[in-house]
Motif scaffolding. Structure first.
Motif, mmCIF file in Angstrom:
data_model
loop_
_atom_site.group_PDB
_atom_site.id
_atom_site.type_symbol
_atom_site.label_atom_id
_atom_site.label_comp_id
_atom_site.label_asym_id
_atom_site.label_seq_id
_atom_site.Cartn_x
_atom_site.Cartn_y
_atom_site.Cartn_z
ATOM 1 N N GLN A 33 0.833 -1.202 0.000
ATOM 2 C CA GLN A 33 0.000 0.000 0.000
ATOM 3 C C GLN A 33 0.871 1.256 0.000
ATOM 4 O O GLN A 33 0.551 2.247 -0.666
ATOM 5 N N ARG A 34 1.954 1.204 0.764
ATOM 6 C CA ARG A 34 2.876 2.358 0.774
ATOM 7 C C ARG A 34 3.471 2.588 -0.613
ATOM 8 O O ARG A 34 3.642 3.723 -1.053
ATOM 9 N N LYS A 63 0.956 4.305 -2.842
ATOM 10 C CA LYS A 63 0.771 5.715 -2.496
ATOM 11 C C LYS A 63 2.028 6.529 -2.783
ATOM 12 O O LYS A 63 1.944 7.714 -3.121
ATOM 13 N N GLN A 89 -6.449 10.494 -5.230
ATOM 14 C CA GLN A 89 -6.041 9.507 -4.235
ATOM 15 C C GLN A 89 -5.824 8.135 -4.845
ATOM 16 O O GLN A 89 -5.059 7.319 -4.318
ATOM 17 N N THR A 90 -6.502 7.840 -5.941
ATOM 18 C CA THR A 90 -6.417 6.511 -6.553
ATOM 19 C C THR A 90 -5.623 6.523 -7.855
ATOM 20 O O THR A 90 -5.613 5.530 -8.575
#
Length: 354
Positions: A17-18, A21, A64-65
């Motif tokens: 996930q990091r 992002k 964000q996505t």
């Protein structure tokens, strides 16, 4: 569908996930504002499929996505579920829409005239490669018309009904919280008319296009003609607890009506959605036109297209196949190996003597 419970890999999951992002980089108010300014039609699509009109939140979801629309729509729908319902707006009629674009492929001289509005329908599709070489692509300024068209236009279907070309659908008198809401109630079949139109309004654009295209190519029962296509703004009027009405602002809306000869009259298909999305409402209106009497399992059958164009559910079901299925897959392998062993043993058995 049974899911396999998994444990472990917490650190790997966190790092993945990091990594996602990190590739997005910092999300700042400036980036969100730029997404909103530069991608208005994508913003409209996300708002429509999320059933939530908020351009800033849609831009934030996209930032964000990284532009992954399915994830952005899921984020926005999830946000919507946390918000209270403060009021129900008064009904919006076609004649009150602030119309930017209104065309008809069925009649050239419709009441009020045709308004081309913003469109690339008649443009050459040429990539502005000079931008990559350092130039700035500056669009030519619009020359205002000598006589601006009226902002509000009459309904083409109402004009046709007055001339005996079609029977106008009866207006639903249900108001306020009594209106069936597909965001709060399960979709059951035969579907309520309100649920059908709401489901089409938030349906996934690509899915609606695929099934609507199938109907247009001859797999449906009726070939559509665009009776009226509108891109407009609708004023949202709500009632104050003290009884007074006031405007809560305007939202962009799209609406399409398609027609086809059915007996001595024209059959009518309808669709509308939040935001400006012409392809979606034309395809959705085509499905609405073809739904009546469609055979079970056909792409134009209401149950089929409403289930299969629900983007959040269908993408979620597709994506879930990425989750571990080790046990279920292992059982399939075991069954396959057993079958092979049984077949091999059978092949080794001696032939009976003659």
């Amino acid at each position: 569908m049974a899911y396999v419970a998994t444990r472990g890999g917490e650190r790997a999951i966190e790092q993945s996930q990091r990594l996602f992002k990190e590739e997005m980089g910092p999300i700042t108010p400036e980036r969100v504002a730029e997404v909103r300014r530069a991608l208005p039609y994508l913003i409209d699509r996300v708002m429509g499929e999320a059933s939530l009109y908020d351009e800033d939140l849609a831009a934030l979801a996209l930032a964000q996505t990284g532009g992954e629309s399915y994830e952005a729509i899921l984020l926005l729908r999830a946000w919507r579920t946390t918000q209270p319902r403060l009021a129900v707006a008064e009904p919006v009629t076609q004649e009150t829409l602030f119309t930017h674009r209104r065309i008809s492929a069925a009649f050239k001289d419709i009441p009020g005239g045709q308004l081309l509005g913003p469109t690339l329908d008649y443009a050459h599709r040429i990539l502005a490669t000079e931008v990559l070489e350092g130039d700035t692509h500056v669009p030519a300024a619009v020359t205002p018309a000598d006589t601006p068209a009226p902002a509000q236009q009459p309904s083409v279907a109402a004009w046709q009904a007055a001339n005996g070309l079609l029977t106008a659908p009866e207006a639903d008198q249900t108001l306020g919280n009594a209106i069936p809401d597909v965001t709060r109630e399960p979709l059951l079949f035969p579907a309520k008319r309100a649920h059908t139109l709401q489901s089409l309004a938030r349906a996934e654009t690509g899915g609606v296009l695929a099934l609507g295209y199938a109907a247009q190519r001859g797999y449906g029962q009726a070939h559509p003609t665009v009776n009226e296509l509108r891109l407009a703004e609708a004023e949202i009027v709500v009632k104050h607890p003290r009884g007074t009405q006031f405007s809560a602002g305007r939202v962009k809306v799209s609406q399409a009506e398609v027609v086809s000869k059915q007996g001595r009259e024209l059959g009518l298909g309808f669709s509308a959605t939040l935001g400006w999305n012409e392809v979606k409402v034309i395809a959705a209106a085509t499905l609405d036109l073809n739904a009546k009497g469609a055979p079970k399992g056909a792409a134009t059958e209401e149950e089929f297209f409403l289930y299969h164009t629900e983007g959040v559910e269908s993408s979620g079901f597709c994506i879930h196949f990425k989750l571990p299925h080790y046990v279920t897959f292992q059982s399939s392998l075991d069954a396959m190996r057993d079958a092979r062993s049984t077949a091999a043993a059978k092949d080794k058995q001696p032939e009976p003597a003659e």
